[in-house]
Scaffold this motif. Structure first.
Motif, PDB file in Angstrom:
ATOM      1  N   GLY A 201      -4.525   8.910  10.614  1.00 38.78           N
ATOM      2  CA  GLY A 201      -5.708   8.124  10.275  1.00 38.78           C
ATOM      3  C   GLY A 201      -6.110   8.307   8.829  1.00 38.78           C
ATOM      4  O   GLY A 201      -5.861   9.350   8.220  1.00 38.78           O
ATOM      5  N   GLY A 202      -6.738   7.289   8.274  1.00 38.85           N
ATOM      6  CA  GLY A 202      -7.074   7.305   6.853  1.00 38.85           C
ATOM      7  C   GLY A 202      -8.346   8.028   6.500  1.00 38.85           C
ATOM      8  O   GLY A 202      -8.533   8.456   5.365  1.00 38.85           O
ATOM      9  N   ASN A 203      -9.266   8.157   7.445  1.00 39.30           N
ATOM     10  CA  ASN A 203     -10.541   8.801   7.134  1.00 39.30           C
ATOM     11  C   ASN A 203     -10.364  10.296   6.948  1.00 39.30           C
ATOM     12  O   ASN A 203      -9.637  10.946   7.694  1.00 39.30           O
ATOM     13  CB  ASN A 203     -11.555   8.533   8.244  1.00 39.30           C
ATOM     14  N   SER A 204     -11.051  10.845   5.951  1.00 43.01           N
ATOM     15  CA  SER A 204     -10.966  12.289   5.699  1.00 43.01           C
ATOM     16  C   SER A 204     -11.537  13.052   6.884  1.00 43.01           C
ATOM     17  O   SER A 204     -12.616  12.746   7.386  1.00 43.01           O
ATOM     18  CB  SER A 204     -11.728  12.646   4.425  1.00 43.01           C
ATOM     19  N   GLY A 224       4.977  14.855  18.493  1.00 42.49           N
ATOM     20  CA  GLY A 224       4.669  15.317  17.151  1.00 42.49           C
ATOM     21  C   GLY A 224       3.766  14.364  16.418  1.00 42.49           C
ATOM     22  O   GLY A 224       3.077  13.531  17.025  1.00 42.49           O
ATOM     23  N   VAL A 225       3.793  14.468  15.089  1.00 39.41           N
ATOM     24  CA  VAL A 225       2.898  13.672  14.257  1.00 39.41           C
ATOM     25  C   VAL A 225       3.636  13.138  13.030  1.00 39.41           C
ATOM     26  O   VAL A 225       4.583  13.752  12.538  1.00 39.41           O
ATOM     27  CB  VAL A 225       1.676  14.499  13.781  1.00 39.41           C
ATOM     28  N   ILE A 226       3.190  11.973  12.574  1.00 36.91           N
ATOM     29  CA  ILE A 226       3.568  11.453  11.258  1.00 36.91           C
ATOM     30  C   ILE A 226       2.246  11.232  10.537  1.00 36.91           C
ATOM     31  O   ILE A 226       1.576  10.237  10.734  1.00 36.91           O
ATOM     32  CB  ILE A 226       4.364  10.141  11.341  1.00 36.91           C
ATOM     33  N   MET A 227       1.871  12.196   9.718  1.00 36.01           N
ATOM     34  CA  MET A 227       0.533  12.232   9.122  1.00 36.01           C
ATOM     35  C   MET A 227       0.637  12.234   7.618  1.00 36.01           C
ATOM     36  O   MET A 227       1.549  12.834   7.052  1.00 36.01           O
ATOM     37  CB  MET A 227      -0.207  13.481   9.620  1.00 36.01           C
ATOM     38  N   GLY A 228      -0.317  11.548   6.946  1.00 42.95           N
ATOM     39  CA  GLY A 228      -0.215  11.425   5.505  1.00 42.95           C
ATOM     40  C   GLY A 228      -1.434  11.822   4.716  1.00 42.95           C
ATOM     41  O   GLY A 228      -1.533  12.941   4.218  1.00 42.95           O
ATOM     42  N   ARG A 229      -2.399  10.910   4.598  1.00 45.79           N
ATOM     43  CA  ARG A 229      -3.498  11.096   3.650  1.00 45.79           C
ATOM     44  C   ARG A 229      -4.334  12.342   3.893  1.00 45.79           C
ATOM     45  O   ARG A 229      -4.817  12.957   2.938  1.00 45.79           O
ATOM     46  CB  ARG A 229      -4.390   9.845   3.641  1.00 45.79           C
ATOM     47  N   ASN A 230      -4.501  12.720   5.138  1.00 47.80           N
ATOM     48  CA  ASN A 230      -5.277  13.932   5.413  1.00 47.80           C
ATOM     49  C   ASN A 230      -4.522  15.205   5.038  1.00 47.80           C
ATOM     50  O   ASN A 230      -5.085  16.297   5.102  1.00 47.80           O
ATOM     51  CB  ASN A 230      -5.696  13.976   6.887  1.00 47.80           C
TER      52      ASN A 230
END
Length: 262
Positions: A201-204, A224-230
């Protein structure tokens, strides 16, 4: 195909991928000014691989090293775009093979105005993936990003349906949003016969929120996860990566994972 899937997923069948593919469409500066350094820190934190743009894959091959490489295949829409044109495939699986990628990924927008184009992009990649023996995943997001058109944009029902559609189209793994509660997400997992990885998700979010999201999804059967901006916006990417890794691969509780960040 199996060898490449084994590069993406560890022996425990789970994976933690850092998504760094946002720069093809949105402004990632200044957080990704030092892209190579963030990749190095993420690797120290235990990530299994990276989802990147073509430019990143070429430029930061040394930093990515022997971790799993997933290539973002679609785009052609930036935050400067005002025409609301649909995303399109920009590269072929053959291009990904030349780069040494272990897998490819595109967007999937069931129910969106451009649903037809989106589904055709997925099936095109699935067909190419079968030819070149390379895994194909898609980020299955109901209604796409048409927030102003659909009130039920990301309802649990829509997320579950979209994820199942991805399986039926032949994807090897699904990236999707957490439905918001364990009951509905467990129903999503039970209804998908391919590995499901959640997006961040994009929200901090606070450290506890990030780790709770990961733990809840894993408890329901996510792989698992594919996570980016956080992560790449985080003050300490290495530590948050290590904490997420401890949950994904070592079954830490949220409390145990938080203690690794002290």
């Amino acid at each position: 195909m199996k060898r490449r899937m084994n590069n993406i997923f560890r022996q425990d069948g789970k994976s933690f991928i850092l998504a760094m593919d946002h720069g093809g469409g949105v402004n990632v500066l200044p957080e990704l000014n030092e892209t190579g350094e963030i990749i190095k820190k993420a690797r120290l934190g235990g990530v299994d691989g990276f989802l990147v743009t073509y430019g990143m894959a070429v430029t930061f091959a040394e930093e990515i090293g022997n971790t799993a490489l997933l290539l973002r295949m679609d785009g052609m829409v930036s935050e400067l775009n005002v025409s609301n044109n649909p995303m399109e495939l920009m590269y072929t699986v053959e291009d990904a093979v030349r780069l040494g990628a272990d897998g490819v990924l595109c967007m999937g927008f069931p129910g969106a105005t451009n649903e037809r184009e989106s589904m055709k992009s997925i099936t095109s990649l699935v067909s190419q993936g079968a030819k070149w023996n390379i895994p194909v995943g898609a980020e299955m997001l109901p209604r796409g990003f048409e927030f102003d058109k659909f009130e039920d944009l990301r309802s649990a029902y829509n997320i579950k349906l979209s994820s199942r559609i991805g399986c039926e189209l032949g994807l090897d793994f699904i990236k999707t949003e957490y439905t918001g509660d364990k009951k509905s997400f467990k129903e999503l997992i039970d209804g998908c016969y391919k590995p499901v990885l959640i997006l961040g998700g994009g929200n901090s979010k606070s450290n506890e929120e990030i780790l709770t999201l990961v733990k809840d999804a894993l408890d329901c059967g996510a792989k698992g996860v594919i996570m980016g901006r956080n992560i790449w916006r985080h003050d300490n990417p290495e530590k948050i990566c290590a904490a997420i890794t401890s949950i994904v691969h070592n079954d830490f509780t949220v409390e145990q994972a938080l203690k690794t960040m002290i």
